[in-house]
Design a protein around this motif. Structure first.
Motif, PDB file in Angstrom:
ATOM      1  N   LEU A   1       7.487  -4.139  -6.904  1.00  0.00           N
ATOM      2  CA  LEU A   1       6.294  -4.574  -7.631  1.00  0.00           C
ATOM      3  C   LEU A   1       5.085  -3.772  -7.156  1.00  0.00           C
ATOM      4  CD1 LEU A   1       6.707  -8.467  -7.834  1.00  0.00           C
ATOM      5  CD2 LEU A   1       6.999  -6.790  -9.665  1.00  0.00           C
ATOM      6  N   GLY A   2       5.012  -3.533  -5.849  1.00  0.00           N
ATOM      7  CA  GLY A   2       3.938  -2.696  -5.320  1.00  0.00           C
ATOM      8  C   GLY A   2       4.010  -1.274  -5.825  1.00  0.00           C
TER       9      GLY A   2
ATOM     10  N   ALA B   1       0.822  -1.213   0.000  1.00  0.00           N
ATOM     11  CA  ALA B   1       0.000   0.000   0.000  1.00  0.00           C
ATOM     12  C   ALA B   1       0.855   1.261   0.000  1.00  0.00           C
ATOM     13  CB  ALA B   1      -0.926  -0.009   1.220  1.00  0.00           C
ATOM     14  N   SER B   2       1.888   1.295   0.829  1.00  0.00           N
ATOM     15  CA  SER B   2       2.701   2.504   0.913  1.00  0.00           C
ATOM     16  C   SER B   2       3.465   2.749  -0.378  1.00  0.00           C
ATOM     17  CB  SER B   2       3.656   2.429   2.108  1.00  0.00           C
ATOM     18  OG  SER B   2       4.472   1.282   2.037  1.00  0.00           O
ATOM     19  N   TRP B   3       3.992   1.689  -0.986  1.00  0.00           N
ATOM     20  CA  TRP B   3       4.736   1.868  -2.230  1.00  0.00           C
ATOM     21  C   TRP B   3       3.806   2.116  -3.413  1.00  0.00           C
ATOM     22  CZ3 TRP B   3      10.209   1.412  -3.049  1.00  0.00           C
ATOM     23  CH2 TRP B   3      10.927   1.315  -1.855  1.00  0.00           C
ATOM     24  N   ALA B   4       2.608   1.545  -3.385  1.00  0.00           N
ATOM     25  CA  ALA B   4       1.634   1.839  -4.438  1.00  0.00           C
ATOM     26  C   ALA B   4       1.206   3.299  -4.373  1.00  0.00           C
ATOM     27  CB  ALA B   4       0.422   0.926  -4.298  1.00  0.00           C
ATOM     28  N   LEU B   5       1.046   3.829  -3.161  1.00  0.00           N
ATOM     29  CA  LEU B   5       0.686   5.235  -3.013  1.00  0.00           C
ATOM     30  C   LEU B   5       1.803   6.125  -3.546  1.00  0.00           C
ATOM     31  CD1 LEU B   5      -1.363   7.280  -1.928  1.00  0.00           C
ATOM     32  CD2 LEU B   5      -0.152   7.189   0.272  1.00  0.00           C
ATOM     33  N   ALA B   6       3.054   5.782  -3.229  1.00  0.00           N
ATOM     34  CA  ALA B   6       4.176   6.557  -3.761  1.00  0.00           C
ATOM     35  C   ALA B   6       4.196   6.493  -5.286  1.00  0.00           C
ATOM     36  CB  ALA B   6       5.488   6.017  -3.194  1.00  0.00           C
ATOM     37  N   GLY B   7       3.904   5.314  -5.841  1.00  0.00           N
ATOM     38  CA  GLY B   7       3.853   5.186  -7.298  1.00  0.00           C
ATOM     39  C   GLY B   7       2.790   6.068  -7.921  1.00  0.00           C
ATOM     40  N   LEU B   8       1.625   6.154  -7.279  1.00  0.00           N
ATOM     41  CA  LEU B   8       0.552   7.013  -7.766  1.00  0.00           C
ATOM     42  C   LEU B   8       0.991   8.473  -7.782  1.00  0.00           C
ATOM     43  CD1 LEU B   8      -2.429   7.574  -8.555  1.00  0.00           C
ATOM     44  CD2 LEU B   8      -2.936   7.681  -6.111  1.00  0.00           C
ATOM     45  N   PHE B   9       1.596   8.931  -6.692  1.00  0.00           N
ATOM     46  CA  PHE B   9       1.989  10.336  -6.597  1.00  0.00           C
ATOM     47  C   PHE B   9       3.094  10.674  -7.588  1.00  0.00           C
ATOM     48  CE2 PHE B   9      -0.674  10.525  -3.007  1.00  0.00           C
ATOM     49  CZ  PHE B   9      -0.815  11.845  -2.610  1.00  0.00           C
TER      50      PHE B   9
END
Length: 438
Positions: A382-383, A257-265
Motif C-alpha cells: 500500500l505504501g 516511506a521507503s516503499w513510497a520512495l521506490a514507487g516514485l522512482f
C-alpha cells in the motif's frame, strides 16, 4: 520494491520466513539431508533458482524506462501511468496473500511452473500492447506471477541451501529483489536507447529468459512433498496482535516511506529525470532506478549481519537526508547533487528493509508469523502504490515539479516521524532498565 519489491524475504508461511531474533536473513533449512547425488543436484540447482529470482524482479522494473514512450505514443496522463504501476502492486499483493503458501501443499515445481507460464503471457501482452488497457492487463498478470514466483523461489532456496552455508538463502532472498529491480531498469534503459524496437525487444529477450527459467524448473529436484490443505491455504490471513504493536508501530513509517520512495522512482522517476533535469536519454530513466535499487541491494548485502534494532534510526535519517539532497539537486538543476541524494536514499532504503523485516521477524512468535508477515506485505505494498497514484494525480493537477516537491517533502515528514518514534522507544527502554535500580 517489488517493490516489487521488492518483496518480503520469504512467504509468510513458507520455510523462507525469517526465523532469527534479529536478522531477517537467517533461515532454517526445510529439507533433511539425503544421499550424495541428491545433495549434489540440490547444490547445483541453488544458483539457478537465485538467477530465476533475479529475472522475475528484473522483468517487473523493465517497463519503468518505457513509460515516457508509452505516454508519448498513447497520450495518457501521469495519473494513468501511476495507476498502471499500481495495478502491478495490486496483483502482486493479492498473489502473496492468496498463493503464498500454496507450494507447501502442491510442491515447489508446479507452482513455479505456473508462475513462469503466467509471466510469459504477461510478456506477450507487453510485446503486442497497442494501448494502455493492454498495458494495464499485462501489469496485473505480471504482478500475480511475480508474487507466486517469489514466495515459491524463497522457499526453494531455503530447501536447497548448502549445509555448509547456513543463511546464504536468506541473503539471496533479501538482495535479489533490489538487484533485479536495478538490473531490469538499467538493461531496459540500454536497450531502449541503443537497440531497435524499443517497446518490443526487451520483452522478447525476457520471453527467452522465461524459457530458460522453465528449463531450470524442469530440472529442479522437488523439495516439498504434496500434502493436504491446499484450498484452505488460499484463505488470506493478516493480523497485528496487540502485544506486538509497541515494537512494530515505530517501524511502520519507515516501511511506508521507503516503499513510497521506490514507487516514485519506478513510476515517475524517468519523467522527473527527463522533464526536470533535462536528461532526455532513455538510458537515464533506467539509471535513476538503478541508483536507488542497486545501492539498496548493496546495502542489504553489506549490512545483513547487523541487528534490526541498530538500523532503524540510521535508515530513517539516511532516507530523509537523501530525499532532501535529491530534491535540492532538482531545485538547483544540479544532476550530480540529485544523484548523490539518490545514492544516500538508496542506502536508507536498504537499511530500512533490513530494519523493518528484522523487527517483524524478532517480535512475531512462530504461530503468528503467517498473519504478521501478511500484514507487513499489506503495509509495504500500500505504501508502494497509493502514494504513487496520488503523486500521479498531483502531477496532472499541479505539474511535475510541484508534485515531486510535495511527494518528497511528504516522505521526509514520514521518515522524521519514524526517527522520532524510534528515539522515543529507546528512551522508554532505558527508563524500563533503570527503574529496578532506582
Amino acid at each position: 520494491m517489488t517493490v516489487g519489491s521488492a518483496v518480503s524475504p520469504g512467504s509468510p508461511e513458507s520455510p523462507g520466513s525469517p526465523e532469527s531474533a534479529e536478522s531477517p536473513v537467517a533461515a532454517v533449512p526445510a529439507v533433511p539431508s539425503d544421499g550424495g547425488t541428491r545433495r549434489g543436484l540440490r547444490g547445483a540447482a541453488f544458483p539457478g533458482v537465485a538467477a530465476v529470482f533475479v529475472v522475475f524482479l528484473a522483468a517487473s522494473s523493465v517497463p519503468s524506462p518505457l513509460y515516457p514512450i508509452y505516454q508519448q505514443q498513447w497520450h495518457f496522463s501521469a495519473w494513468v501511468l501511476t495507476v498502471v504501476f499500481a495495478l502491478y502492486v495490486v496483483g502482486l499483493l493479492g498473489s502473496l496473500l492468496v498463493v503464498g503458501a500454496l507450494s507447501d501443499h502442491l510442491g515447489r515445481r508446479p507452482v513455479l511452473a505456473a508462475a513462469i507460464a503466467l509471466e510469459a503471457v504477461a510478456l506477450v501482452l507487453f510485446l503486442t500492447a497497442g494501448n494502455v488497457a493492454v498495458l494495464a492487463a499485462a501489469r496485473v498478470l505480471q504482478g500475480i506471477a511475480t508474487g507466486a514466483a517469489t514466495t515459491t523461489l524463497s522457499a526453494t532456496l531455503i530447501d536447497l541451501e548448502p549445509p555448509h552455508a547456513r543463511g546464504r538463502a536468506g541473503v539471496i532472498t533479501s538482495v535479489a529483489p533490489l538487484t533485479g529491480l536495478a538490473l531490469g531498469a538499467l538493461g531496459s534503459g540500454v536497450l531502449v536507447e541503443f537497440g531497435p524496437a524499443p517497446t518490443r525487444l526487451v520483452y522478447a529477450l525476457l520471453l527467452g529468459a522465461m524459457v530458460l527459467a522453465a528449463a531450470v524448473t524442469a530440472l529442479l529436484p522437488e523439495t516439498s512433498q504434496r500434502r493436504p490443505g491446499a484450498v484452505a491455504s488460499l484463505r488470506p490471513r493478516a493480523a497485528l496482535p496487540a502485544h506486538l504493536r509497541a515494537d512494530i508501530v515505530p517501524v511502520v513509517p519507515a516501511m511506508i516511506a521507503s516503499w513510497a520512495l521506490a514507487g516514485l522512482f519506478l513510476s515517475l522517476g524517468p519523467s522527473v529525470a527527463a522533464q526536470l533535469l533535462g536528461l532526455r536519454s532513455h538510458l537515464i530513466g533506467g539509471v535513476v532506478v538503478t541508483l536507488l535499487a542497486g545501492t539498496g541491494a548493496l546495502t542489504v548485502a553489506v549490512l545483513s549481519s547487523r541487528s534490526a534494532s541498530s538500523l532503524l534510526a540510521p535508515s530513517s535519517a539516511l532516507l530523509g537526508l537523501g530525499v532532501l539532497t535529491a530534491l535540492a539537486g532538482i531545485a538547483a538543476d544540479l544532476v550530480w547533487l540529485s544523484a548523490v541524494g539518490t545514492v544516500v536514499a538508496g542506502v536508507g532504503v536498504g537499511a530500512a528493509v533490513l530494519a523493518t523485516f528484522g523487527t517483524f521477524a524478532r517480535v512475531a512468535r512462530p504461530h503468528e508469523r503467517s498473519a504478521v508477515f501478511a500484514s507487513a506485505n499489506i503495509i509495504n505494498y500500500l505504501g508502494n502504490s497509493v502514494p504513487a497514484v496520488l503523486g500521479g494525480i498531483a502531477v496532472t493537477a499541479l505539474g511535475l515539479r510541484t508534485a515531486t516537491e510535495i511527494y518528497a517533502l511528504a516522505i521526509v515528514g514520514i521518515v522524521s516521524a519514524a526517527f522520532l518514534l524510534r528515539l522515543n522507544q529507546l528512551r522508554a527502554q532505558r527508563r524500563a532498565v533503570a527503574a529496578p535500580c532506582a
